[in-house]
Design an enzyme around this catalytic site. Structure first.
Site, PDB file in Angstrom:
ATOM      1  N   GLY A  29      28.540 102.970  21.461  1.00 59.76           N
ATOM      2  CA  GLY A  29      29.421 103.899  22.186  1.00 59.76           C
ATOM      3  C   GLY A  29      30.791 103.278  22.385  1.00 59.76           C
ATOM      4  N   SER A  30      31.678 104.067  22.980  1.00 56.47           N
ATOM      5  CA  SER A  30      33.074 103.618  23.086  1.00 56.47           C
ATOM      6  C   SER A  30      33.238 102.467  24.077  1.00 56.47           C
ATOM      7  CB  SER A  30      33.959 104.801  23.489  1.00 56.47           C
ATOM      8  OG  SER A  30      33.551 105.303  24.754  1.00 56.47           O
ATOM      9  N   THR A  31      32.462 102.447  25.142  1.00 53.63           N
ATOM     10  CA  THR A  31      32.585 101.346  26.112  1.00 53.63           C
ATOM     11  C   THR A  31      32.038 100.060  25.500  1.00 53.63           C
ATOM     12  OG1 THR A  31      32.269 102.978  27.877  1.00 53.63           O
ATOM     13  CG2 THR A  31      32.071 100.641  28.488  1.00 53.63           C
ATOM     14  N   ASP A  83      25.347  97.528  27.527  1.00 53.31           N
ATOM     15  CA  ASP A  83      25.413  98.845  26.897  1.00 53.31           C
ATOM     16  C   ASP A  83      26.059  99.845  27.847  1.00 53.31           C
ATOM     17  OD1 ASP A  83      22.872 100.499  24.819  1.00 53.31           O
ATOM     18  OD2 ASP A  83      25.003 100.948  25.149  1.00 53.31           O
ATOM     19  N   GLY A  84      26.424 100.997  27.306  1.00 54.68           N
ATOM     20  CA  GLY A  84      27.014 102.047  28.132  1.00 54.68           C
ATOM     21  C   GLY A  84      25.943 103.007  28.617  1.00 54.68           C
ATOM     22  N   LYS A  97      20.898 108.064  28.575  1.00 55.65           N
ATOM     23  CA  LYS A  97      21.676 107.524  27.463  1.00 55.65           C
ATOM     24  C   LYS A  97      21.364 108.332  26.221  1.00 55.65           C
ATOM     25  CE  LYS A  97      21.808 103.141  26.647  1.00 55.65           C
ATOM     26  NZ  LYS A  97      23.252 103.296  26.343  1.00 55.65           N
ATOM     27  N   LEU A  99      23.828 110.072  24.158  1.00 58.61           N
ATOM     28  CA  LEU A  99      24.760 111.073  23.618  1.00 58.61           C
ATOM     29  C   LEU A  99      25.476 110.553  22.371  1.00 58.61           C
ATOM     30  CD1 LEU A  99      24.009 112.641  26.139  1.00 58.61           C
ATOM     31  CD2 LEU A  99      26.361 113.363  26.332  1.00 58.61           C
ATOM     32  N   GLU A 106      18.594 101.382  21.267  1.00 49.37           N
ATOM     33  CA  GLU A 106      19.125 100.913  22.564  1.00 49.37           C
ATOM     34  C   GLU A 106      17.996 100.629  23.533  1.00 49.37           C
ATOM     35  OE1 GLU A 106      21.719 104.184  23.472  1.00 49.37           O
ATOM     36  OE2 GLU A 106      23.514 103.049  22.905  1.00 49.37           O
ATOM     37  N   LYS A 124      30.682 108.538  35.293  1.00 49.91           N
ATOM     38  CA  LYS A 124      29.277 108.617  34.854  1.00 49.91           C
ATOM     39  C   LYS A 124      28.298 108.613  36.040  1.00 49.91           C
ATOM     40  CE  LYS A 124      30.479 108.164  30.457  1.00 49.91           C
ATOM     41  NZ  LYS A 124      30.064 107.013  29.652  1.00 49.91           N
TER      42      LYS A 124
HETATM   43  O1  DER Z   1      24.739 106.942  23.342  1.00 52.73           O
HETATM   44  C1  DER Z   1      24.722 106.054  24.189  1.00 52.73           C
HETATM   45  O2  DER Z   1      23.700 105.682  24.807  1.00 52.73           O
HETATM   46  C2  DER Z   1      26.026 105.416  24.587  1.00 52.73           C
HETATM   47  O3  DER Z   1      25.829 104.116  25.111  1.00 52.73           O
HETATM   48  C3  DER Z   1      26.614 106.288  25.660  1.00 52.73           C
HETATM   49  O4  DER Z   1      25.649 106.420  26.630  1.00 52.73           O
HETATM   50  C4  DER Z   1      27.864 105.729  26.281  1.00 52.73           C
HETATM   51  O5  DER Z   1      28.895 106.042  25.440  1.00 52.73           O
HETATM   52  P1  DER Z   1      30.420 105.909  25.939  1.00 52.73           P
HETATM   53  O6  DER Z   1      30.583 104.474  26.414  1.00 52.73           O
HETATM   54  O7  DER Z   1      31.210 106.215  24.704  1.00 52.73           O
HETATM   55  O8  DER Z   1      30.617 106.900  27.055  1.00 52.73           O
END
Ligand code: DER
Length: 227
Positions: A29-31, A83-84, A97, A99, A106, A124
């Protein structure tokens, strides 16, 4: 994205927890991308660790920084997984998680980790999981319409995950994702148990009781929530 700077600050704080010699789970993900970029900087400065990525995309990004990637074959125990998340429930720190489509790897990486650190911006945080996003559920392609009917019987409104070009999204593991809209979930542990029983379901985006801590970026600074 005004939140990008917040995500980046939180990601750097998380990257700071990686010590010499650690086995690190790299989220997706972006984070997580900001976190991997920061680890790339520290690798370039001489920090040595090894990593298990949760997606081909994260693997590619780590490789581009020269970060040493390993597999569970040689490293079954991970020290820290970063992780995000799409939603973090206040209090329980349970997560939704997936998306980004990487939930299966993960969750495997999170489950193999001594410490699971989640990095989010404050958008979030929710009082109840399901408030804003569906629960992504990874399912076998074979018989998926029957699996979908079983998920609907549990109260889900289902949308099939599509990719950017409008085709059915296929995960790194070669499966499909059904996004299950439940609305606010009163008992996410019970729902997770019910979803896991459905034949054809491979894994869900409900991460229950797995979070060690959450680093939350807010406009006024970073917060750390501990389970
Ligand atoms: O798909 C996932 O689980 C990603 O970690 C998501 O939950 C977080 O994505 P983001 O950091 O782009 O919001």
């Amino acid at each position: 994205d005004p939140r990008a700077e917040l995500k980046r600050k939180a990601a750097i704080e998380a990257a700071d927890m990686v010590r010499e010699g650690m086995v690190v789970g790299l989220g997706s993900g972006s984070t997580s991308a900001f976190m991997i970029e920061e680890l790339g900087r520290r690798w370039a400065e001489g920090l040595r660790f090894c990593a298990i990525p949760t997606s081909e995309r994260s693997a590619e990004q780590a490789r581009s920084h020269g970060i040493r990637l390993v597999t569970f074959a040689t490293h079954p125990q991970i020290d820290i997984d970063i992780d995000g998340a799409d939603e973090v429930e206040r209090g329980s720190l349970n997560l939704i998680k997936g998306l980004g489509g990487a939930l299966f790897r993960e969750k495997i990486v999170a489950a193999a980790s001594r410490k699971f650190v989640v990095v989010v911006d404050d958008s979030k945080l929710v009082d109840r999981l399901g408030a804003r996003v569906p629960v992504p559920v990874e399912v076998a392609t074979f018989g998926w319409t029957s699996t979908a009917r079983q998920l609907e019987a549990l109260g889900a409104r289902i949308t099939q995950r599509m990719d950017r070009s409008g085709n059915v999204f296929v995960t790194d593991g070669g499966n499909m994702i059904l996004d299950c809209h439940f609305g606010e979930i009163a008992d996410s542990a019970q729902l997770q148990a019910q979803l896991a029983q459905v034949v054809g379901v491979i894994e869900t985006g409900l991460f229950i009781g797995r979070t060690s801590e959450v680093i939350v970026a807010t406009a006024t600074g970073l917060q750390k929530l501990v389970a």
